[in-house]
Design a protein around this motif. Sequence first.
Motif, PDB file in Angstrom:
ATOM      1  N   GLY A 167     -26.472  72.658  71.807  1.00 27.57           N
ATOM      2  CA  GLY A 167     -26.759  73.197  70.487  1.00 27.57           C
ATOM      3  C   GLY A 167     -25.498  73.579  69.734  1.00 27.57           C
ATOM      4  N   THR A 168     -25.646  73.806  68.439  1.00 24.31           N
ATOM      5  CA  THR A 168     -24.502  74.155  67.607  1.00 24.31           C
ATOM      6  C   THR A 168     -24.863  75.263  66.615  1.00 24.31           C
ATOM      7  N   ASP A 169     -23.842  75.887  66.070  1.00 19.94           N
ATOM      8  CA  ASP A 169     -23.971  76.805  64.938  1.00 19.94           C
ATOM      9  C   ASP A 169     -23.177  76.191  63.793  1.00 19.94           C
ATOM     10  N   VAL A 170     -23.802  76.033  62.633  1.00 21.34           N
ATOM     11  CA  VAL A 170     -23.159  75.369  61.496  1.00 21.34           C
ATOM     12  C   VAL A 170     -23.029  76.346  60.333  1.00 21.34           C
ATOM     13  N   ASP A 171     -21.834  76.423  59.789  1.00 24.63           N
ATOM     14  CA  ASP A 171     -21.571  77.236  58.600  1.00 24.63           C
ATOM     15  C   ASP A 171     -21.673  76.308  57.385  1.00 24.63           C
ATOM     16  N   PHE A 172     -22.858  76.277  56.767  1.00 25.71           N
ATOM     17  CA  PHE A 172     -23.061  75.368  55.643  1.00 25.71           C
ATOM     18  C   PHE A 172     -22.344  75.833  54.382  1.00 25.71           C
ATOM     19  N   GLY A 173     -21.958  77.098  54.335  1.00 20.12           N
ATOM     20  CA  GLY A 173     -21.154  77.555  53.213  1.00 20.12           C
ATOM     21  C   GLY A 173     -19.787  76.906  53.243  1.00 20.12           C
ATOM     22  N   SER A 174     -19.139  76.941  54.396  1.00 19.99           N
ATOM     23  CA  SER A 174     -17.828  76.305  54.548  1.00 19.99           C
ATOM     24  C   SER A 174     -17.934  74.798  54.346  1.00 19.99           C
ATOM     25  N   LEU A 175     -18.965  74.196  54.908  1.00 19.35           N
ATOM     26  CA  LEU A 175     -19.159  72.750  54.786  1.00 19.35           C
ATOM     27  C   LEU A 175     -19.328  72.353  53.316  1.00 19.35           C
ATOM     28  N   THR A 176     -20.126  73.119  52.579  1.00 14.50           N
ATOM     29  CA  THR A 176     -20.328  72.831  51.161  1.00 14.50           C
ATOM     30  C   THR A 176     -19.024  72.944  50.386  1.00 14.50           C
ATOM     31  N   HIS A 177     -18.264  73.997  50.625  1.00 11.17           N
ATOM     32  CA  HIS A 177     -16.993  74.169  49.928  1.00 11.17           C
ATOM     33  C   HIS A 177     -16.041  73.001  50.203  1.00 11.17           C
ATOM     34  N   GLN A 178     -15.982  72.553  51.443  1.00 11.24           N
ATOM     35  CA  GLN A 178     -15.081  71.458  51.779  1.00 11.24           C
ATOM     36  C   GLN A 178     -15.501  70.153  51.110  1.00 11.24           C
ATOM     37  N   LEU A 179     -16.805  69.900  51.067  1.00 10.42           N
ATOM     38  CA  LEU A 179     -17.287  68.677  50.418  1.00 10.42           C
ATOM     39  C   LEU A 179     -17.028  68.722  48.914  1.00 10.42           C
ATOM     40  N   VAL A 180     -17.256  69.877  48.297  1.00  8.85           N
ATOM     41  CA  VAL A 180     -17.009  69.994  46.859  1.00  8.85           C
ATOM     42  C   VAL A 180     -15.516  69.901  46.553  1.00  8.85           C
ATOM     43  N   ASP A 181     -14.671  70.439  47.422  1.00  3.32           N
ATOM     44  CA  ASP A 181     -13.222  70.288  47.245  1.00  3.32           C
ATOM     45  C   ASP A 181     -12.834  68.810  47.268  1.00  3.32           C
TER      46      ASP A 181
END
Length: 501
Positions: A177-191
Amino acid sequence: MSTKSVDVILIGGGIMSATLGTMIKQLQPDWSIVLFERLNDVALESSNPWNNAGTGHAALAELNYMPEAADGTMEPSKAININEQFQVSRQFWASLVESGVLDAPTTFINPTPHMTFVRGADNVDYLRRRWEILKDEPLFEGIEFSDDPRQIYKWAPLLMRHRQKDEKIAATRITSGTDVDFGSLTHQLVDYLRANGVDYRSETTVKGLKKQKDGSWTVRVRERIGGTPYSINGKFVFVGAGGGALSLLQKSGIPEIKGFGGFPISGKFFRTDNPEIVAQHQAKVYGKASVGAPPMSVPHLDTRVVDGQASLLFGPYAGFSPKFLKSGSWFDLPGSIRLHNLGPMLAVARDNFDLVKYLIGELLASRSKKLEALREFMPTAQSKDWRLITAGQRVQVMKKDPKRGGVLQFGTEVVTSADGTIAGLLGASPGASTAVPIMIDLIRKCFPAESAAWEPKLKQLVPSLGTKLNADPAAAEQSLDETAKVLDLTRSDERAVATAS
């Protein structure tokens, strides 16, 4: 004044728009894209890490994806399908890490065992039978079951300290299993999008949408600072505005949105950052939902890693607010009612008295009552160590049903116009964890003329695309191993779990 024209308009700065924008930029780099966000930054609503806890949904431990039928049978297909979808997301993220679009994997994903914990003889029997079904499925390889308190203590000490010795308990555990920080992921994709020419406009509210004779859409917006109104024309519009999507799709006037309504549910979580407590628990532990509770209210004690810092969350404690967004309006719910969705909404209210009763009970629950729920998972929990935080709003889909008049749907649903020029996402769970397969399906449906040319690139981004990993044990093992290596999920966690009693 002439209206600017672009190829794609994205409304809402969450994980869905960020994923779709990134996908389009990978497939068609020359297309022009504009992204509107009404707040001052992206990922401040449902994609924010503190507005959701059960991230990394892969059906490894979520019992609501594999309910027990009246005759005692269990069907694993939904759980398997959600796991399949999460593997698509994992492959996409791994591809973006390899190409440098995303930063080091530790900035957005961390290995975290997924567990299920149940109490009572009937639930122990159910969990054992569920494990018997799943243990031979390739995507669930390595899942363990135990009703031995000593073993469960080794997995998650906080579950067992000061628990009654004669209590019937059981747990399953799977380490993939994993824990995902979708806030960080979203920021990186938008960057990435901004660095590649996407026009990002924050603090800009979409006020209306109108289809033009040529099939394109004119989107009216207003800047929050200064109140400047203007319009942009787009060949395709994606409404990824979370709880705000229903209202915008209604404003678009497409017939496909008729009959859809929304039921908002708010919530709170207990959170602790106490390092002594956090160090003793590294897992996402799911229980069973209360009778009448929605699936999204399944209690869970979760490890969260945000900005490199580990915390524990427990909840959610459901509540009610008529707002469709955490930063929304008290008039969101009444403002969404139309003649075409009133019937389905009334039918849902008629058929879901248990849900209403549950929500009232949650609203009236005191802090001490909430602590009792936490102590069912963690008997040693002390009030001083935990603070309540407000989670994000979730808007469950209500839609027409030929038999019952209306039905409350707890999943996600993409609403697309007949000509594929506009689409929007409604609903919540499993949401962000399956953003990638949802957006791939959307692209294929909305861009049929380009899909054939895009397919080879999509296969590069998601190697298993078009196949079922669970049907091929060797392929499942290869995919899990390769993505785990790229996403650095094979590392041992530095936070040692305390085992001292």
